[in-house]
Scaffold this motif. Structure first.
Motif: not given
Length: 139
Positions: A74-94
């Motif tokens: 997940p994006p590094p700025n998300l807190l544990p258990g936090q849901f992410f939004s459509q904008e957060d999808l760009g921060g995903l890394k494989a």
């Protein structure tokens, strides 16, 4: 198969010795070893222990069995258990992680190495490289 062997490697610059027992391999010119070999053992010698206690070159480690594990972080700025939004999808890394299956290493047998060296002599000679006769199998 069933021979006791010693396997030498140099993982991460640390000279190591392990041992195992040989088994048949599904790959031509190779055999399997149940030694605890990992990255850094490739190219290391495999010596079979003879009944009189002497060691004889059996082959060279070709590699260890490796499985790739792929996952998405997940994006590094998300807190544990936090849901992410459509904008957060760009921060995903494989990411990919290599997992070694300890207890399975494959070695090229000494006969295959000799055949390779003999077949490589013309190309080596053309480049000005010569091998000592002690490295060339009897023809």
């Amino acid at each position: 198969w069933g021979e006791l062997v010693f396997v030498f490697g140099n993982p991460r610059g640390s000279r190591q010795l392990t041992f195992g027992v040989t088994s048949p391999s599904p790959y031509p010119g190779t055999f399997a070893v149940d030694a605890a070999a990992r990255f850094g053992f490739s190219g290391g010698p495999v010596f079979v222990v003879m009944p009189d206690g002497d060691l004889t070159l059996a082959g060279m480690i070709r590699g260890s069995q490796v499985n790739k594990f792929q996952y998405v972080t997940p994006p590094p700025n998300l807190l544990p258990g936090q849901f992410f939004s459509q904008e957060d999808l760009g921060g995903l890394k494989a990411e990919e992680y290599s997992m070694i299956e300890y207890g399975i290493a494959y070695a090229v047998n000494a006969d295959a190495i000799g055949t390779f060296l003999t077949g490589s002599l013309p190309a080596l000679d053309a480049k000005g490289v010569s091998l000592s006769n002690r490295f060339i199998p009897a023809r």
